[in-house]
Design a protein around this motif. Structure first.
Motif, PDB file in Angstrom:
ATOM      1  N   SER A 235       0.844  -1.190   0.000  1.00 33.36           N
ATOM      2  CA  SER A 235       0.000   0.000   0.000  1.00 33.36           C
ATOM      3  C   SER A 235       0.884   1.247   0.000  1.00 33.36           C
ATOM      4  N   PRO A 236       0.322   2.397  -0.391  1.00 33.40           N
ATOM      5  CA  PRO A 236       1.119   3.626  -0.338  1.00 33.40           C
ATOM      6  C   PRO A 236       1.695   3.902   1.051  1.00 33.40           C
ATOM      7  N   GLU A 237       0.929   3.600   2.098  1.00 36.48           N
ATOM      8  CA  GLU A 237       1.399   3.878   3.462  1.00 36.48           C
ATOM      9  C   GLU A 237       2.581   2.994   3.846  1.00 36.48           C
ATOM     10  N   VAL A 238       2.496   1.715   3.490  1.00 27.58           N
ATOM     11  CA  VAL A 238       3.606   0.806   3.809  1.00 27.58           C
ATOM     12  C   VAL A 238       4.854   1.191   3.014  1.00 27.58           C
ATOM     13  N   TYR A 239       4.671   1.496   1.735  1.00 28.09           N
ATOM     14  CA  TYR A 239       5.827   1.900   0.931  1.00 28.09           C
ATOM     15  C   TYR A 239       6.456   3.171   1.486  1.00 28.09           C
ATOM     16  N   ALA A 240       5.650   4.149   1.867  1.00 27.52           N
ATOM     17  CA  ALA A 240       6.192   5.401   2.409  1.00 27.52           C
ATOM     18  C   ALA A 240       6.997   5.137   3.679  1.00 27.52           C
TER      19      ALA A 240
ATOM     20  N   GLN B  60      -4.797   3.766  -6.235  1.00 22.50           N
ATOM     21  CA  GLN B  60      -5.174   4.228  -4.894  1.00 22.50           C
ATOM     22  C   GLN B  60      -4.610   5.620  -4.587  1.00 22.50           C
ATOM     23  N   ASP B  61      -4.622   6.474  -5.615  1.00 26.40           N
ATOM     24  CA  ASP B  61      -4.080   7.830  -5.450  1.00 26.40           C
ATOM     25  C   ASP B  61      -2.648   7.769  -4.915  1.00 26.40           C
ATOM     26  N   TRP B  62      -1.875   6.857  -5.499  1.00 24.79           N
ATOM     27  CA  TRP B  62      -0.533   6.510  -5.003  1.00 24.79           C
ATOM     28  C   TRP B  62       0.381   7.726  -4.853  1.00 24.79           C
ATOM     29  N   THR B  63       0.493   8.526  -5.890  1.00 26.21           N
ATOM     30  CA  THR B  63       1.484   9.602  -5.879  1.00 26.21           C
ATOM     31  C   THR B  63       1.207  10.585  -4.746  1.00 26.21           C
ATOM     32  N   ARG B  64      -0.034  11.006  -4.610  1.00 26.84           N
ATOM     33  CA  ARG B  64      -0.349  11.966  -3.546  1.00 26.84           C
ATOM     34  C   ARG B  64      -0.036  11.383  -2.176  1.00 26.84           C
ATOM     35  N   ARG B  65      -0.390  10.136  -1.936  1.00 26.31           N
ATOM     36  CA  ARG B  65      -0.234   9.553  -0.601  1.00 26.31           C
ATOM     37  C   ARG B  65       1.231   9.325  -0.235  1.00 26.31           C
TER      38      ARG B  65
ATOM     39  N   VAL C  28       3.878  10.936  -1.568  1.00 25.26           N
ATOM     40  CA  VAL C  28       4.535  12.237  -1.476  1.00 25.26           C
ATOM     41  C   VAL C  28       4.173  12.909  -0.153  1.00 25.26           C
ATOM     42  N   ARG C  29       2.924  12.769   0.261  1.00 24.59           N
ATOM     43  CA  ARG C  29       2.503  13.362   1.535  1.00 24.59           C
ATOM     44  C   ARG C  29       3.257  12.742   2.709  1.00 24.59           C
ATOM     45  N   LEU C  30       3.474  11.418   2.671  1.00 25.16           N
ATOM     46  CA  LEU C  30       4.030  10.706   3.825  1.00 25.16           C
ATOM     47  C   LEU C  30       5.557  10.607   3.810  1.00 25.16           C
ATOM     48  N   ALA C  31       6.181  10.713   2.630  1.00 23.80           N
ATOM     49  CA  ALA C  31       7.637  10.536   2.580  1.00 23.80           C
ATOM     50  C   ALA C  31       8.335  11.595   1.747  1.00 23.80           C
ATOM     51  N   GLY C  32       7.590  12.550   1.237  1.00 22.57           N
ATOM     52  CA  GLY C  32       8.195  13.574   0.394  1.00 22.57           C
ATOM     53  C   GLY C  32       9.169  14.481   1.096  1.00 22.57           C
ATOM     54  N   ASP C  33       9.151  14.471   2.415  1.00 21.29           N
ATOM     55  CA  ASP C  33      10.063  15.339   3.164  1.00 21.29           C
ATOM     56  C   ASP C  33      11.456  14.748   3.295  1.00 21.29           C
ATOM     57  N   VAL C  34      11.659  13.459   2.905  1.00 23.64           N
ATOM     58  CA  VAL C  34      12.979  12.836   3.092  1.00 23.64           C
ATOM     59  C   VAL C  34      13.632  12.418   1.775  1.00 23.64           C
ATOM     60  N   ILE C  35      12.901  12.463   0.666  1.00 26.24           N
ATOM     61  CA  ILE C  35      13.480  11.977  -0.591  1.00 26.24           C
ATOM     62  C   ILE C  35      14.033  13.134  -1.421  1.00 26.24           C
ATOM     63  N   ASP C  36      14.878  12.767  -2.367  1.00 26.41           N
ATOM     64  CA  ASP C  36      15.496  13.747  -3.266  1.00 26.41           C
ATOM     65  C   ASP C  36      14.888  13.720  -4.660  1.00 26.41           C
ATOM     66  N   MET C  37      14.269  12.581  -5.030  1.00 27.96           N
ATOM     67  CA  MET C  37      13.746  12.418  -6.379  1.00 27.96           C
ATOM     68  C   MET C  37      12.417  11.669  -6.313  1.00 27.96           C
ATOM     69  N   VAL C  38      11.534  11.970  -7.257  1.00 21.53           N
ATOM     70  CA  VAL C  38      10.407  11.094  -7.544  1.00 21.53           C
ATOM     71  C   VAL C  38      10.641  10.524  -8.935  1.00 21.53           C
ATOM     72  N   VAL C  39      10.346   9.225  -9.085  1.00 19.94           N
ATOM     73  CA  VAL C  39      10.688   8.507 -10.311  1.00 19.94           C
ATOM     74  C   VAL C  39       9.427   7.845 -10.860  1.00 19.94           C
TER      75      VAL C  39
ATOM     76  N   ILE D  65       2.378  15.430 -11.681  1.00 25.26           N
ATOM     77  CA  ILE D  65       3.370  15.179 -10.632  1.00 25.26           C
ATOM     78  C   ILE D  65       3.803  16.475  -9.970  1.00 25.26           C
ATOM     79  N   HIS D  66       4.060  17.509 -10.762  1.00 26.68           N
ATOM     80  CA  HIS D  66       4.478  18.781 -10.166  1.00 26.68           C
ATOM     81  C   HIS D  66       3.362  19.400  -9.335  1.00 26.68           C
ATOM     82  N   ARG D  67       2.143  19.221  -9.751  1.00 22.06           N
ATOM     83  CA  ARG D  67       1.031  19.754  -8.952  1.00 22.06           C
ATOM     84  C   ARG D  67       0.962  19.060  -7.600  1.00 22.06           C
ATOM     85  N   ILE D  68       1.111  17.733  -7.577  1.00 22.90           N
ATOM     86  CA  ILE D  68       1.095  17.000  -6.307  1.00 22.90           C
ATOM     87  C   ILE D  68       2.249  17.437  -5.410  1.00 22.90           C
ATOM     88  N   LEU D  69       3.432  17.625  -5.991  1.00 25.56           N
ATOM     89  CA  LEU D  69       4.574  18.080  -5.190  1.00 25.56           C
ATOM     90  C   LEU D  69       4.293  19.447  -4.568  1.00 25.56           C
ATOM     91  N   ARG D  70       3.723  20.350  -5.343  1.00 28.07           N
ATOM     92  CA  ARG D  70       3.419  21.691  -4.807  1.00 28.07           C
ATOM     93  C   ARG D  70       2.362  21.631  -3.707  1.00 28.07           C
TER      94      ARG D  70
END
Length: 602
Positions: free
Chosen positions: A192-197, A227-232, A234-245, A275-280
């Motif tokens: 799930s997005p939560e487990v992956y994050a 399951q709205d993967w990208t938003r979830r 990015v919300r939960l782990a976007g503060d620690v990563i350097d790239m989205v792929v 993707i850029h909209r979700i990041l913002r």
């Protein structure tokens, strides 16, 4: 160090790239409102399309990281032997072709294989490409390695991989990715997005403890599915990563057609926007710092048809390589170097499995590597089926303008008239990629008209036309010296290779020495640039001659100090130039020069 003697204008501009073709022989026939050039040999008739290039309108700097490619641990054709035998058993043909294609990233160990491959498992087949061989390959082709880690194997295995590459062996692998397409049920590490994050946070902590300078990326998608993967994530782990792929394969099996291939690049912009909209929205303070990377791209998501090896996919590849330069994407990796044929007979590899024969997409990479410049400028076609992209390149040889023209029509042959603004074109050179034509030279008229057959890519390159007072480098047809050492011959003084040089004999009583250049016919010489090795002359003369017998001096140096000397003098017509070297800086050695550049003046 070095001198510039006498003031004056010193801009170096090279004259021409050689005119290909001359005679206009195309016969025009009507086709609706347009005329169509029917000449089979490519000679241009009356223009049917106009492409305007504005060299003064800079769109972007060329991003080299957009020319990446995937390679795989299971590809046993590059290093067929064991790792200790890598240099002895390496397939030099493949390595040469990968190098010639100009790729800048090698992503490894191969898409979904990332979650199955354990890098330090002693049971790995000996013929597989391991980490050390990946780095050997990357260094041989001039690319940056990018490693995907195995999510099910855990963060400790990934951290050990960073330790091995960057601390033990100092390979300095910068780019790391956590799994591959982890949102999909086909991924072995799918969750799930939560487990992956949560896993992302664990992996980042463990890997950056070994090397805090690395850049780590996580899987996202370019739309709101899974399951709205990208938003979830990015919300939960976007503060620690350097790239989205993310992956970009715009067509599904069964959707292929030549027209679908050439139009598929249109689907990239909406995914990047998403993707850029979700990041913002989810990481507003970090959105501009997170790199957006394409981990793998091609046309069809699975089981390719033979079209993937052919011109329709080559045109898709050309559109992607050109259009990504002005889109908001930071890096991209084509799939792939090799990939064996699938059930429908097509193969993704830009080199065919087994034979290593280049497919049409490989030639696209090579044409970009050979001709694309470092600055992207504006280009516009007045017909939607003719795509145009342009770039400038400035170097020691001058300024060149490269325009890439794509005819994505399957039925129209067009004659394109190239019109430039902010750049006065000199002579043109042109190359074509089309069915049966693989990067060969192609006719172009003196005023920039060129024929584009259906489904073709044409590269048009022009040197900037010299203006009155400009300096134009001229090259000799022969070089001689009073003496030379083996491996340091006189010819190396004008070979444009910064790593080769001429050297005279050494020892007492050798003065004077001389080095002469023969241009084959009289030229107006006005400037000489000498790039000295440590064994430089403190006193020497520049002399000219029309017959190689009678010489006259046009410049004299009495207190040279090495480095680079630039000597400017009134233009004088001569066939030969000679450096008369009279006194050395160090009498233990002789004279040695890396490069001698001679310029005519308009």
């Amino acid at each position: 160090m070095g001198h510039r003697y006498r003031g004056g204008r010193t801009a170096a501009v090279v004259l021409g790239w050689g005119l290909v073709g001359a005679q206009i022989v195309a016969q025009l026939v009507g086709m609706g409102r347009l005329a169509r050039a029917e000449s089979g040999d490519g000679h241009a008739g009356a223009p049917t399309v106009t492409v305007r290039v504005d060299a003064s309108q800079v769109l972007a700097k060329t991003n080299p990281l957009l020319f990446g490619i995937n390679t795989a641990h299971w590809d046993q054709t590059i290093f067929p032997g064991t790792a200790p035998e890598a240099l002895l058993t390496a397939n030099r043909e493949v390595i040469r072709k990968v190098r010639e294609s100009g790729v800048t990233i090698l992503k490894y160990p191969g898409g979904t294989a990332a979650d199955y491959y354990v890098w330090n498992d002693p049971r790995n087949p000996a013929a597989d490409m391991d980490t050390d061989e990946l780095v050997l390959l990357a260094r041989a082709v001039g690319a940056e390695p990018w490693i995907q880690v195995n999510i099910p194997a855990g963060p400790e295995v990934a951290a050990a991989w960073v330790e091995y590459t960057n601390n033990i062996h100092h390979y300095n692998v910068k780019y790391w990715e956590l799994g591959d397409e982890e949102y999909g049920s086909w991924a072995r590490g799918h969750s799930s997005p939560e487990v992956y994050a949560a896993r992302v946070r664990q992996f980042v902590q463990a890997m950056k403890a070994k090397d805090p300078t690395i850049k780590i990326g996580m899987s996202v998608v370019g739309f709101s599915g899974y399951q709205d993967w990208t938003r979830r994530v990015v919300r939960l782990a976007g503060d620690v990563i350097d790239m989205v792929v993310f992956s970009f394969y715009p067509l599904e099996p069964g959707q292929e057609s030549p027209q679908a291939f050439v139009q598929a690049a249109d689907k990239l912009q909406p995914q990047l926007d998403y993707i850029h909209r979700i990041l913002r929205e989810e990481q507003p303070s970090r959105a501009d710092d997170i790199l957006v990377m394409i981990g793998g791209w091609n046309t069809v998501s699975a089981n390719p048809s033979p079209l993937v090896e052919a011109m329709p996919n080559a045109l898709f590849v050309a559109r992607m390589l050109a259009e990504m330069q002005t889109l908001d994407v930071d890096g991209a990796n084509y799939w792939a170097v090799h990939n064996p044929p699938g059930p429908r007979g097509g193969e993704y590899g830009y080199l065919k499995a087994g034979t290593h024969e280049p497919t049409y997409p490989w030639y696209v990479f090579k044409l970009f590597a050979d001709h694309w410049g470092d600055t992207v400028v504006a280009a516009e076609s007045d017909r939607s089926w003719i795509k145009a992209y342009a770039s400038l390149k400035k170097d020691a040889l001058g300024t060149t303008l490269t325009t890439i023209l794509l005819n994505i029509s399957s039925g129209r042959t067009e004659t394109v008239q190239l019109v430039t603004k902010g750049f006065e074109a000199g002579r043109y050179s042109t190359w074509i990629l089309a069915e049966g034509k693989k990067g060969e030279e192609w006719p172009v008229s003196e005023d920039g008209r060129v024929v584009l057959p259906p489904f073709s890519m044409v590269v048009v390159k022009a040197a900037q036309k010299p203006r009155a007072g400009d300096y134009v480098r001229v090259f000799p047809i022969g070089q001689q010296a009073s003496s030379e050492l083996a491996g340091f011959e006189a010819a190396q003084v004008t070979d444009r290779d910064p790593n080769t040089r001429w050297s005279s004999v050494m020892g007492a009583g050798i003065d004077p020495q001389w080095l002469s250049l023969d241009f084959g016919f009289p030229v107006r010489i006005a400037k000489v640039v000498i790039r000295w090795e440590a064994a430089y002359a403190t006193r020497y003369e520049v002399q000219l001659s029309g017959d190689g017998q009678t010489w006259h001096t046009v410049a004299k140096v009495e207190a040279g100090d090495g480095g680079t000397d630039e000597l400017v003098f009134p233009a004088d017509e001569a066939r030969q130039l000679r450096l008369l070297l009279e006194e050395r800086a160090d009498r233990r050695f002789g004279y040695s020069i890396w490069e001698t550049e001679v310029y005519s003046q308009w």
